[in-house]
Enzyme design. Sequence first.
Site, PDB file in Angstrom:
ATOM      1  N   TRP A  69      -9.866   1.575  -6.189  1.00 29.01           N
ATOM      2  CA  TRP A  69      -9.062   2.719  -5.740  1.00 29.01           C
ATOM      3  C   TRP A  69      -7.580   2.542  -6.085  1.00 29.01           C
ATOM      4  CZ3 TRP A  69     -10.219   7.430  -4.585  1.00 29.01           C
ATOM      5  CH2 TRP A  69      -9.392   8.221  -3.786  1.00 29.01           C
ATOM      6  N   GLN A  91      -7.806   6.381  -7.244  1.00 26.78           N
ATOM      7  CA  GLN A  91      -6.996   7.472  -6.691  1.00 26.78           C
ATOM      8  C   GLN A  91      -6.195   8.132  -7.811  1.00 26.78           C
ATOM      9  OE1 GLN A  91      -4.003   6.504  -3.625  1.00 26.78           O
ATOM     10  NE2 GLN A  91      -4.617   8.397  -2.633  1.00 26.78           N
ATOM     11  N   LYS A 112       4.395   2.047  -2.235  1.00 26.75           N
ATOM     12  CA  LYS A 112       4.835   3.230  -2.990  1.00 26.75           C
ATOM     13  C   LYS A 112       6.263   3.562  -2.560  1.00 26.75           C
ATOM     14  CE  LYS A 112       0.230   5.389  -2.086  1.00 26.75           C
ATOM     15  NZ  LYS A 112      -0.677   4.795  -3.017  1.00 26.75           N
ATOM     16  N   SER A 137       0.847  -1.188   0.000  1.00 31.47           N
ATOM     17  CA  SER A 137       0.000   0.000   0.000  1.00 31.47           C
ATOM     18  C   SER A 137       0.890   1.250   0.000  1.00 31.47           C
ATOM     19  CB  SER A 137      -0.957  -0.070   1.194  1.00 31.47           C
ATOM     20  OG  SER A 137      -2.069   0.750   0.983  1.00 31.47           O
ATOM     21  N   HIS A 185      -6.899  -6.393   1.082  1.00 31.10           N
ATOM     22  CA  HIS A 185      -5.745  -5.518   0.840  1.00 31.10           C
ATOM     23  C   HIS A 185      -4.559  -5.922   1.728  1.00 31.10           C
ATOM     24  CE1 HIS A 185      -3.661  -1.981  -0.440  1.00 31.10           C
ATOM     25  NE2 HIS A 185      -3.847  -1.276   0.647  1.00 31.10           N
ATOM     26  N   GLU A 224      -4.641  14.585  -0.011  1.00 25.81           N
ATOM     27  CA  GLU A 224      -4.748  13.596   1.046  1.00 25.81           C
ATOM     28  C   GLU A 224      -3.482  13.483   1.868  1.00 25.81           C
ATOM     29  OE1 GLU A 224      -5.746   9.479  -0.097  1.00 25.81           O
ATOM     30  OE2 GLU A 224      -4.645   8.888   1.697  1.00 25.81           O
TER      31      GLU A 224
END
Length: 381
Positions: free
Chosen positions: A301, A248, A206, A202, A337, A256
Site C-alpha cells: 500500500w 494507494q 506526508k 505514515s 509500520h 479517503e
Amino acid sequence: MFHSKFLQFTVASCLLFATAGAASCPKTPDLSSFNSSVLPDLFTFLDGKTKVRTLEDWACRRAEMSAVLQSDELGVLPGRPDSMSASFSGNTLTINVTHAGNSITFAPTITFPANSTGRVPAVIGMGGVSVPLPEELAVIEFNNAEFAQQDSSPASRGVGLFYDLFGTDASAGAMMAWAWGALEVTPAARINLERVGVSGCSRNGKGALVAGAFEPRIALTIPQESGSGGTDSWRISDFILSTGILTQTASEIVQENVWLSSNFDQFANSSVDRLPFDHHSLGALVAPRAMFVIDNLGYDWLGPFSSWGAMIAARTAWTALGASENMGISQAANHTHCVFPDTQQPELTARQDTHVVETAGNYTFSVPNAQWAPWNVPRLI
Ligand SMILES: *[C@@H]1O[C@H](CO)[C@@H](O)[C@H](O)[C@H]1NC(C)=O
Ligand SMILES: *[C@@H]1O[C@H](CO)[C@@H](O)[C@H](O)[C@H]1NC(C)=O
Ligand SMILES: *[C@@H]1O[C@H](CO)[C@@H](O)[C@H](O)[C@H]1NC(C)=O
Ligand SMILES: *[C@@H]1O[C@H](CO)[C@@H](O)[C@H](O)[C@H]1NC(C)=O
Ligand SMILES: *[C@@H]1O[C@H](CO)[C@@H](O)[C@H](O)[C@H]1NC(C)=O
Ligand SMILES: *[C@@H]1O[C@H](CO)[C@@H](O)[C@H](O)[C@H]1NC(C)=O
C-alpha cells in the site's frame, strides 16, 4: 547523515531562494492541456523549452514548482499572520495567533535534553516522532490533527484551528495547514532556529515532507514510510496498481481523506498525467537542505518502488546543486509500520557523510530513466 547535517547546515543556502519569483523568471504557460506520462523534467521550465542552467534559474524553477503544487494539489500556503505571541512555561509553549479578526491558541510541548542550557537543536514531531533521536535534541510535539483534522472522512475538510483562523473555505488541504502550523511553532523558546528538523511517520510523514518543502527554515526533513501523498510518485503508484499490486493512488486518496486541496480532485478523477509536477518535484523543493527518506518494503500500500523512483528523481536536485551528500534514502526490508528497525539505525545516526542511498528491494532506477525520467541532470552554476 542525520547528526552531521544538523552541525553543517547553515541558513546561507536558503538565500538561494531569495530571488524566486523575480521578474526575469520564464512565464508559466496555460497548463490546461498539460499531459505527461513521465515525471516532469525538474530542469526544464513548464514552457517546455527553457532549461535550468544556473542557480538563479533554479530559484525560478523552484518557485514555479511551488506555485503549481499549491494551486493543483496542496492548496495555498498563507503568509504570516497579522500578529502572534508566545509564552513558554514548564514544557509548554503557548502560541496565540490572530489574523483578520480571528484568533487561535495552541500549545505544543517541548522536551529539552536533560541539563541543557542555551539554544538547542530541535525536531518537530508531526503528531510525534517515530525515529530514535540523539539525546542532545529538543523535541517539539506538534499536534497536527488539532490544527487540521484528518479523520478518514470528507467531513474533516476545513475543520481545525487553521480553518478557524483562515476560514473554512481556505484552499489548503490538511497537510498544507500542518506545514503552516509547523512553521509557527519554531519558537522563541531556547531553540536553535538554524537547526530545526521535522519528522513524522505514515500520514504524518506526508505532512513532514510538505512542511520541509515549504518552510526553508527547516534544516532537516525526515519523512518516514510516508507513501502516496508523501514521497511516492502519483504516476508510478498508478502504474504499480495497474500491474495488480494494491497501492494507494491519487484516485483512492481523494476519497479517503482531506490531506490535499479539493483542487486536486479533478486530476485524481481524470489522469495524474495532467499534473505539471509529481512528488519528485515536492521533494526537490527541500534541496539543498538535508533530507533523509525512510521507507519500509513490507506494505504494498505504501508503494515502496514509487517512493524509490520519485526520491531518486528528486535527489537529482541535490546533485545539480552540488549537495548530493545532503539527501539520503533508506528502504529497509519488511517490518511493522512506523516501528523503526535496528537495521536502519547506523544510517540514521551516521556522524560522517555517508551517501546513504540504499534499498532492500530489487529496484533499478537512475536518472535519466527511459520509462520514468527521460531527462538529464545539469550541474548548476
Ligand atoms: C495524454 O497523452 C497520451 C499519449 O501519451 C494519450 O493517450 C492520452 O489520451 C492523453 N490524455 C489527454 C487527457 O490528452
Ligand atoms: C493567549 O490568549 C489567551 C486567551 O485570550 C490568554 O489568556 C493568554 O494569556 C494568551 N497567551 C499569550 C501567550 O499571549
Ligand atoms: C544532569 O545533572 C545532574 C546533576 O548534576 C546529574 O546527576 C545527571 O546525571 C545529569 N543528567 C544527564 C543526562 O546528564
Ligand atoms: C471526483 O470524483 C468523486 C467521486 O466520484 C466525486 O464525488 C467528485 O465530485 C469528483 N470531483 C471532481 C472535481 O471531478
Ligand atoms: C516484503 O513484503 C513484500 C510485500 O508483502 C513481499 O513481496 C516481499 O517478498 C517481502 N520481502 C522480504 C525481503 O521479505
Ligand atoms: C530482480 O529483478 C530482476 C528483473 O526484474 C529479476 O530478473 C531478478 O530475478 C530479481 N532478483 C531477485 C533477487 O528477486
